[in-house]
Design a protein around this motif. Structure first.
Motif, short mmCIF file in Angstrom:
data_model
loop_
_atom_site.label_atom_id
_atom_site.label_comp_id
_atom_site.label_asym_id
_atom_site.label_seq_id
_atom_site.Cartn_x
_atom_site.Cartn_y
_atom_site.Cartn_z
N LYS A 1 44.33 -73.20 -16.11
CA LYS A 1 42.87 -73.31 -16.13
C LYS A 1 42.22 -71.95 -15.98
N GLY A 2 43.03 -70.92 -15.87
CA GLY A 2 42.45 -69.58 -15.84
C GLY A 2 42.47 -68.92 -14.48
N GLU A 3 42.22 -69.67 -13.42
CA GLU A 3 42.15 -69.05 -12.09
C GLU A 3 43.49 -69.20 -11.37
N ALA A 4 43.83 -68.20 -10.59
CA ALA A 4 45.13 -68.18 -9.91
C ALA A 4 45.22 -69.28 -8.86
N VAL A 5 46.41 -69.88 -8.77
CA VAL A 5 46.69 -70.86 -7.72
C VAL A 5 46.85 -70.10 -6.40
N THR A 6 46.10 -70.51 -5.37
CA THR A 6 46.14 -69.80 -4.09
C THR A 6 46.66 -70.66 -2.95
N ALA A 7 46.86 -71.95 -3.19
CA ALA A 7 47.31 -72.83 -2.11
C ALA A 7 48.19 -73.92 -2.70
N LEU A 8 49.30 -74.20 -2.02
CA LEU A 8 50.27 -75.18 -2.51
C LEU A 8 51.10 -75.65 -1.33
N ALA A 9 51.20 -76.96 -1.13
CA ALA A 9 52.01 -77.45 0.00
C ALA A 9 52.43 -78.90 -0.20
N TRP A 10 53.58 -79.25 0.37
CA TRP A 10 54.07 -80.63 0.44
C TRP A 10 53.75 -81.18 1.83
N ASN A 11 53.61 -82.51 1.91
CA ASN A 11 53.56 -83.09 3.25
C ASN A 11 54.99 -83.17 3.80
N ALA A 12 55.12 -83.49 5.09
CA ALA A 12 56.42 -83.43 5.75
C ALA A 12 57.42 -84.42 5.15
#
Lengths: 349, 338
Positions: free
Chosen positions: B308-319
């Motif tokens: 989409k053009g903008e950098a991904v800055t956050a990424l996480a799985w739940n426990a």
């Protein structure tokens, strides 16, 4: 740093020896009614009399880079602080970084050349050095830091001129010019300089390298050669010294300029320039050039700090513009003859 | 690279884009964590947005920039440029944990499984353990990163030219692991055998804790900003290149003398990695906004989000590994239930 500079936040580096008037100037910048918001990075909390929630204390941590280049140092704290400040983008228009009186400006400048994240969001606007008219001459003799700060400056605010006589002022200006003939010089009392003369200078913007002429040649401000006194006669030759190292007694910091109206060949010139800054980078503080290459209708401009160079095609030469290459180096104990000889070899016969 | 579309080039790629629940945070997001099944999006300034099936709640946590965050499923801790360390729990209740006496920036924060908390301001690291008084330790330069060892109360403090290993409950001096350069993020391998730092230059450095043997992990085109241990700790996935660089840590020598795996190459830089807590799967986000899930055993990819053009800055799985949350720097975010 030349691309998309508009979107990047300008950083002004405010330097100067102890007591020269840095904090006075900083307080003026912050208190003046200019409608702009500044984030301020200081080394000493509490000296600033202005209420500003974007004042950050810095520790001046100079880190060596692991790239085999001895003089390649960066300000580690600055990398961290600028990264943190970017979280508050939109809350300020520009950043002012005050260094301690003993700081070397080179690691600050190199941080902007080396660090990708710093480069992405900010640009170095100018190094502004505040100098004390009364004491600078003495400091230049005993404090290498003071000399570095003058040599590195894009703008010099010669402060406290009300405390010196006219001959003393001429003397200190001559000493400054012997080290750095290219900086813009403003004489002030209590750091009363127009903010437009210290902020938004674009001194590191390749697009704004317009000409490289010793500033005092076109200053026209009553620079009085007769006042230079008896013990530094070499200085009288400066109005016809294009390309000459300006000798001042016991002065180890000089500027050296080279020029030619013969178009240069990039395949010989660029390796020479790169080798020069590799070999002599520890001694070269600043370098700048506008180059006319053969078969190229664009001006090529470069600038550097120690061993770091950046360059780019800038714009087309204008029809009425003399196609001339001009280079300037400011440094300590520059091997003038070797540099001249090397340059002569890459100028086509 | 903005014209690159992995869908066009790899028609066959499996996509779960239409299963993603879009979320709009409305502000730059710098991190995401899970508090149970609630995704907590940490904004660059002031707020945390809590998102679950019930909806979205914005909770003010700081009066300024949020510089660091860490979470353990029950609570999320954040340090700010107002000198405050705050905590938010699953119910969205905010607690002030500490205020720096000089209002210095809280640059780093770490959380121990038993509830101990560490944070740093300038050169000083602080530790507060349950039923114990607050202790502090000064290192020679500004703290670049903090991590608790998986066993015992031991804190790794990354700084210029190395890492100090400090036992807050022991009088002895800290052990220093030296390596020239500026060390930022620091992490222990889950088996407590290795310590790895992400450096200011584009490289990782590691030490085998038993004998201090060095491990250099270089070759990145950009600084490594995101690192994550694969489940079981047998590999370390990292950002900083145009593919996910995965270093093998399964043997007693770690990655020494071995080549890393390079997964999911795209014409964009990997900015975030998040390893699945239970399976050999990782999620990775790119500078162009793409997000993929990658099977680490064979590199098979599933598209979670198109560029989409903008950098991904956050990424996480739940426990539990049943939910994946992500956001980009404009606050465009999403939740994927598996």
């Amino acid at each position: 740093m030349s691309t998309a500079t508009a979107a990047k936040i300008p950083v002004t580096v405010l330097t100067g020896y102890l007591g020269a008037g840095k904090t006075t100037l900083l307080n003026r910048i912050l208190s003046e009614n200019h409608g702009k918001k500044y984030a301020v990075i200081v080394n000493e909390f509490g000296e600033i009399g202005i209420d500003n929630d974007l004042i950050i204390g810095a520790d001046e941590e100079v880190f060596e880079m692991n790239n085999g280049c001895v003089c390649c140092t960066v300000r580690g704290d600055l990398v961290r602080i600028l990264d943190g400040l970017m979280k508050r983008k939109g809350k300020f228009d520009a950043i002012i970084l005050e260094t301690t009186g003993l700081a070397d400006p080179a690691p600050v400048a190199q941080t902007f050349f080396v660090d990708e994240d710093v480069q992405l969001h900010t640009r170095l606007d100018a190094v502004v050095t505040v100098a004390d008219a009364k004491w600078l001459s003495e400091r230049l003799k005993d404090a290498p830091e003071a000399k570095n700060q003058i040599a590195f400056a894009d703008v010099i605010v010669l402060n406290k001129i009300d405390l010196v006589s006219k001959p003393e002022l001429a003397e200190v200006e001559a000493r400054i010019r012997a080290i750095n003939p290219y900086a813009k010089l403003h004489r002030t009392e209590r750091a009363q300089v127009k903010l437009s003369d210290v902020l938004e200078q674009g001194a590191f913007d390749l697009d704004r390298i317009l000409e490289i002429e010793p500033e005092f040649l076109n200053a026209g401000d009553g620079h009085d050669h007769d006042h230079h006194g008896h013990d530094h006669g070499h200085h009288h030759d400066h109005d016809h010294s294009h390309g000459g190292v300006k000798h001042y007694h016991d002065e180890d910091m000089q500027s050296l300029s080279l020029r030619t109206d013969k178009a240069l060949d990039p395949s010989t010139f660029m390796p020479w320039l790169q080798n020069l800054v590799q070999a002599e980078g520890a001694r070269i503080l600043r370098s700048k050039g506008i180059i006319s290459f053969s078969g190229d209708d664009d001006r090529y401009v470069f600038q550097g700090v120690h061993m770091m160079l950046e360059g780019d095609h800038q714009r087309a030469w204008k029809d009425d513009e003399k196609r001339e290459s001009r280079l300037v180096f400011i440094g300590r104990d520059l091997p003038e003859q070797a540099i001249r000889d090397g340059f002569a070899k890459v100028v086509p016969a | 690279m903005s014209d690159f579309n992995p869908l066009q080039e790899q028609e066959s790629i499996v996509s779960v884009i239409d299963r993603v629940r879009p979320v709009s945070i409305g502000a730059a997001v710098v991190a995401v964590h899970f508090l149970g099944d609630k995704a907590a999006f940490v904004c660059a300034e002031e707020n945390v947005a809590l998102v679950d099936d019930m909806g979205q709640t914005v909770v003010p946590v700081h009066s300024g920039g949020i510089l660091c965050s860490v979470a353990d499923d029950k609570r999320l801790l954040m340090g700010g440029d107002n000198g405050k360390l705050v905590e938010i729990n699953r119910n969205g209740e905010v607690t002030l944990l500490a205020i720096d006496a000089k209002r210095r920036w809280i640059d780093n924060v770490a959380l121990h499984p038993d509830g101990a908390v560490a944070w740093s301001a300038g050169k000083i690291a602080f530790v507060r353990a349950p039923k114990s008084e607050e202790k502090s330790f000064e290192v020679p330069s500004t703290v670049g990163g903090l991590a608790f060892a998986p066993k015992g109360l031991r804190l790794a403090i990354a700084h210029y030219n190395g890492v100090s290993l400090w036992f807050p409950n022991m009088a002895a001096n800290a052990e220093v692991l030296e390596w020239a350069g500026s060390h930022l993020a620091v992490t222990f391998s889950p088996d407590n055998k290795f310590l790895v730092t992400a450096m200011h230059e584009p490289a990782l450095h590691g030490w085998r804790l038993a004998d201090g043997k060095h491990m250099r992990m270089t070759g990145y085109p950009a600084r490594v900003r995101s690192i994550g241990w694969a489940s079981g700790g047998k590999a370390l996935a990292t950002s900083g290149a145009d593919s996910v660089i995965v270093w093998p840590f399964g043997s007693k020598d770690g990655p020494m003398g071995k080549e890393p795996a390079m997964l999911a190459p795209l014409k964009a830089k990997v900015t975030m990695v998040a390893c699945h807590p239970k399976q050999d799967i990782l999620a990775c986000g790119y500078s162009d906004g793409t997000i993929l899930m990658v099977r680490m055993t064979d590199g098979a990819e599933i598209l979670v989000r198109a560029n989409k053009g903008e950098a991904v800055t956050a990424l996480a799985w739940n426990a539990k590994g049943t939910l994946l949350a992500f956001a980009d720097q404009t606050g465009d975010a999403g939740l994927l239930e598996l």
